[in-house]
Design an enzyme around this catalytic site. Structure first.
Site, mmCIF file in Angstrom:
data_model
loop_
_atom_site.group_PDB
_atom_site.id
_atom_site.type_symbol
_atom_site.label_atom_id
_atom_site.label_comp_id
_atom_site.label_asym_id
_atom_site.label_seq_id
_atom_site.Cartn_x
_atom_site.Cartn_y
_atom_site.Cartn_z
ATOM 1 N N TYR B 125 46.944 42.490 34.842
ATOM 2 C CA TYR B 125 47.394 43.586 33.976
ATOM 3 C C TYR B 125 46.907 43.350 32.546
ATOM 4 O O TYR B 125 46.368 44.239 31.898
ATOM 5 C CB TYR B 125 48.920 43.709 34.018
ATOM 6 C CG TYR B 125 49.426 44.110 35.385
ATOM 7 C CD1 TYR B 125 49.499 45.445 35.748
ATOM 8 C CD2 TYR B 125 49.786 43.148 36.326
ATOM 9 C CE1 TYR B 125 49.926 45.828 37.021
ATOM 10 C CE2 TYR B 125 50.223 43.511 37.595
ATOM 11 C CZ TYR B 125 50.282 44.852 37.933
ATOM 12 O OH TYR B 125 50.706 45.215 39.186
ATOM 13 N N ASN B 148 49.247 55.925 39.549
ATOM 14 C CA ASN B 148 47.869 56.246 39.942
ATOM 15 C C ASN B 148 47.870 57.299 41.059
ATOM 16 O O ASN B 148 48.378 57.051 42.142
ATOM 17 C CB ASN B 148 47.197 54.960 40.448
ATOM 18 C CG ASN B 148 45.795 55.202 41.004
ATOM 19 O OD1 ASN B 148 45.232 56.275 40.823
ATOM 20 N ND2 ASN B 148 45.253 54.197 41.667
ATOM 21 N N CYS B 156 43.950 50.321 42.243
ATOM 22 C CA CYS B 156 45.013 49.639 41.523
ATOM 23 C C CYS B 156 45.540 48.435 42.320
ATOM 24 O O CYS B 156 46.196 47.564 41.750
ATOM 25 C CB CYS B 156 46.142 50.602 41.171
ATOM 26 S SG CYS B 156 46.779 51.514 42.566
ATOM 27 N N HIS B 157 45.210 48.369 43.612
ATOM 28 C CA HIS B 157 45.626 47.192 44.390
ATOM 29 C C HIS B 157 44.887 45.932 43.928
ATOM 30 O O HIS B 157 45.274 44.826 44.279
ATOM 31 C CB HIS B 157 45.375 47.436 45.890
ATOM 32 C CG HIS B 157 43.944 47.738 46.238
ATOM 33 N ND1 HIS B 157 43.400 48.995 46.105
ATOM 34 C CD2 HIS B 157 42.938 46.952 46.689
ATOM 35 C CE1 HIS B 157 42.115 48.967 46.485
ATOM 36 N NE2 HIS B 157 41.818 47.733 46.832
ATOM 37 N N GLU B 183 39.359 43.583 51.849
ATOM 38 C CA GLU B 183 38.240 43.399 50.921
ATOM 39 C C GLU B 183 37.839 41.943 50.805
ATOM 40 O O GLU B 183 36.860 41.601 50.127
ATOM 41 C CB GLU B 183 38.629 43.958 49.539
ATOM 42 C CG GLU B 183 38.870 45.461 49.591
ATOM 43 C CD GLU B 183 39.288 46.057 48.238
ATOM 44 O OE1 GLU B 183 39.517 45.288 47.276
ATOM 45 O OE2 GLU B 183 39.387 47.279 48.161
#
Lengths: 155, 189
Positions: B125, B148, B156-157, B183
């Site tokens: 953040y 979001n 945003c993850h 990912e």
């Protein structure tokens, strides 16, 4: 006093609420096959105008108005209208349900007026706006349509 | 009542999108993180919702983009294809236009910067706050991410706590973990 302005629903909701009824109406006016093209045209026209609506009142009558215009245009283009023969009116007054199968033989605006009044219970005010005329003219179109149907029925 | 035949319903929904008459086209899609609602405006992808109940989304979409909101698979075809490829591991980056136009400027800045965090990486953040030139705004950045409108595609993850804790996710930590796992991200800390 504050006036409550009916919100315009997302088009999806309007379409879902009206699609079956509008398709049924167009099928009654045009027959099942021609109703398919008219259905698509009706809701595309509705979509074109939807962004300009100022409130969400009378959306049912509005949908019928557009469908009526599409159907009347279609019938004027496609089907020659038979002029019914003049015969004396019988005193036996059959119910509309017994007459509906003959409605396709009426001139387009009379047919639309009759079906909207007796098939969908719209007010003459709403039918007038659907036909682009006054409530009084709508009442006359419906009653002249019904008279014609009764004459046909008795011949 | 005469029901509208399915093929006619499908034709109309496709024609509406092809004629460019929709403010928003949407559809529902299955995914490994649960059913999704995906929606696109004329400018691009504008909403991905983990809440597959459209009734709750339609009014919000209509308020932000206009009342001509219609379920139209044709209108979100490309989005669905890219999402499928992503979930099957065949796509690292999305080539989709996104529409963030209804958002406040600060949130837009945060989300536009967020898109630069590559697949397989994470940031914090505070790191994200620094990159938009507001190094002390980590908390406000968290708020912007929490609202979001386009999770997954606007990733945003990929933002985690300074210690490497996942911290929070509007779609639930399970989903955040699943997306980062997909990912192959390596968490710091």
């Amino acid at each position: 006093m504050m006036e409550f302005v009916a919100a315009i629903p997302p088009f999806e909701r309007f379409y879902e609420e009206r699609k079956h009824e509008v398709f049924g109406y167009l099928s009654r006016l045009l027959g099942r096959e021609a109703a398919e093209d008219a259905f698509q045209e009706t809701f595309l026209r509705a979509l074109r105008a939807y962004g300009k609506l100022e409130h969400g009142r009378h959306l049912r009558a509005w949908a019928f108005t557009i469908a009526t215009r599409v159907a009347v245009d279609e019938r004027r283009r496609a089907v020659p209208v038979l002029e019914p023969r003049e015969v004396p009116v019988d005193d036996e007054r059959p119910a509309y349900a017994e007459l509906e199968h003959l409605a396709g033989e009426l001139p387009p605006t009379e047919q639309a007026a009759v079906v909207l009044r007796y098939g969908y219970d719209l007010s003459y005010d709403d039918i007038g706006s659907a036909l682009g005329s006054s409530a009084e003219a709508a009442r006359q179109a419906a009653s002249s349509g019904v008279r014609r149907l009764r004459r046909r029925h008795t011949t | 009542m005469t029901a509208v035949p399915n093929h006619l319903d499908r034709h109309f929904r496709a024609a509406a999108s092809e004629a460019g008459l929709l403010d928003v086209a949407y559809d529902l899609a299955d995914s490994p993180v649960g059913p999704l609602l995906v929606a696109a405006s004329a400018r691009g992808l504008c909403r991905i919702s983990f809440d597959p109940e459209p009734e709750r989304e339609l009014d919000a979409l209509a308020r932000s983009f206009g009342t001509r909101v219609l379920r139209s698979p044709r209108g979100v075809e490309i989005v669905r294809r890219e999402l499928d490829e992503y979930f099957e591991g065949r796509r690292r980056d999305f080539d989709l236009e996104v529409d963030l136009s209804p958002l406040p400027a600060f949130q837009r800045d945060v989300l536009e910067e967020l898109v630069r965090v590559p697949n397989g990486n994470v940031d914090t953040y505070g790191g994200l706050a620094g990159r938009i030139g507001r190094p002390r705004a980590a908390r406000a950045v968290g708020g912007a991410l929490n609202r979001n409108p386009i999770p997954i595609v606007v990733p945003c993850h990929r933002i985690v706590g300074a210690s490497g804790n996942l911290v929070g996710y509007a779609g639930g930590l399970e989903r955040k973990r699943a997306l980062l796992g997909l990912e192959g991200a390596i968490l710091p800390g």
